[in-house]
Design an enzyme around this catalytic site. Structure first.
Site, PDB file in Angstrom:
ATOM      1  CG  ASP A  10     -30.106 -58.241 -30.850  1.00  0.00           C
ATOM      2  OD1 ASP A  10     -29.428 -57.989 -29.834  1.00  0.00           O
ATOM      3  OD2 ASP A  10     -29.830 -59.167 -31.632  1.00  0.00           O
ATOM      4  CG  ASN A  24     -20.623 -64.078 -15.086  1.00  0.00           C
ATOM      5  OD1 ASN A  24     -19.476 -63.690 -14.864  1.00  0.00           O
ATOM      6  ND2 ASN A  24     -20.909 -64.845 -16.125  1.00  0.00           N
ATOM      7  CG  ASP A  34     -22.032 -61.808 -19.798  1.00  0.00           C
ATOM      8  OD1 ASP A  34     -21.385 -60.939 -20.401  1.00  0.00           O
ATOM      9  OD2 ASP A  34     -21.552 -62.501 -18.883  1.00  0.00           O
ATOM     10  CB  SER A 118     -31.427 -59.106 -11.872  1.00  0.00           C
ATOM     11  OG  SER A 118     -30.103 -58.885 -11.458  1.00  0.00           O
ATOM     12  N   GLY A 120     -33.751 -61.947 -16.272  1.00  0.00           N
ATOM     13  CA  GLY A 120     -33.690 -63.174 -17.063  1.00  0.00           C
ATOM     14  C   GLY A 120     -33.384 -64.372 -16.181  1.00  0.00           C
ATOM     15  CE1 TYR A 122     -27.037 -64.728 -12.830  1.00  0.00           C
ATOM     16  CE2 TYR A 122     -26.732 -62.493 -12.043  1.00  0.00           C
ATOM     17  CZ  TYR A 122     -26.199 -63.691 -12.486  1.00  0.00           C
ATOM     18  OH  TYR A 122     -24.838 -63.850 -12.570  1.00  0.00           O
TER      19      TYR A 122
END
Length: 173
Positions: A10, A24, A34, A118, A120, A122
């Site tokens: 994690d 973002n 995020d 990016s 995931g 995205y």
């Protein structure tokens, strides 16, 4: 040049000087990595984002905040390109890692943990996201000693570890 390693775990639990947030543009929290960072670190991270980034952050750029309740001292936020939304300029993804390391150097960070920026929600293709991360981190001129690429998913961890071993010609450090 930093040693680059794969870590299965994690991101919010990493005991490093700084963790990297795949943020973002608005810099007001979100989902995925995020959201996990904001939940684990507490409201101080969002307050710091609002104060430090009143107009957000451009894709490919990076900046820092406190880490709140996280074990790390800093969160380095970077905004990756949204492949799913048509942002497919690979140089922007490379910039995320370079800018995060530049910010790390400003903060005198020696150990840092990254997600696959990016990869995931995205939608950046996983094999290329791994290649960009490893190549950019291994080729960087930085004072960071160790850069971890953290994956919660065992299969993705295996892919990252295998790619690092292929790049270094052996087992990961």
């Amino acid at each position: 040049m930093a040693d680059v390693i794969a870590v299965h775990g994690d991101l919010t639990e990493q005991r490093v000087d700084a963790i990297v947030n795949a943020a973002n543009n608005a810099m007001r929290g979100g989902g995925g990595v995020d959201g996990a960072i904001h939940r684990a670190g507490g409201p101080v991270i969002l307050r710091d984002c609002v104060a430090r980034f009143p107009y957000g952050l451009a894709t490919g750029d990076a900046g820092w905040t406190t880490a709140g309740d996280l074990p790390a001292a800093w969160v380095i936020h970077t905004v990756g390109p949204n492949f799913t939304a048509g942002e497919r300029d690979r140089s922007l993804l490379i910039s995320c890692y370079r800018r995060a390391l530049a910010v790390a150097d400003e903060l005198a960070v020696r150990t840092i943990a990254f997600p696959l920026v990016s990869a995931g929600v995205y939608g950046w293709p996983l094999d290329d996201a791994i290649a960009v991360a490893i190549d950019t981190l291994m080729d960087a001129d930085t004072r960071v000693v160790q850069a971890s690429i953290v994956a919660r998913d065992a299969a993705i961890f295996d892919e990252v570890a295998t790619a690092i071993a292929a790049r270094t010609g052996g087992d990961q450090p």
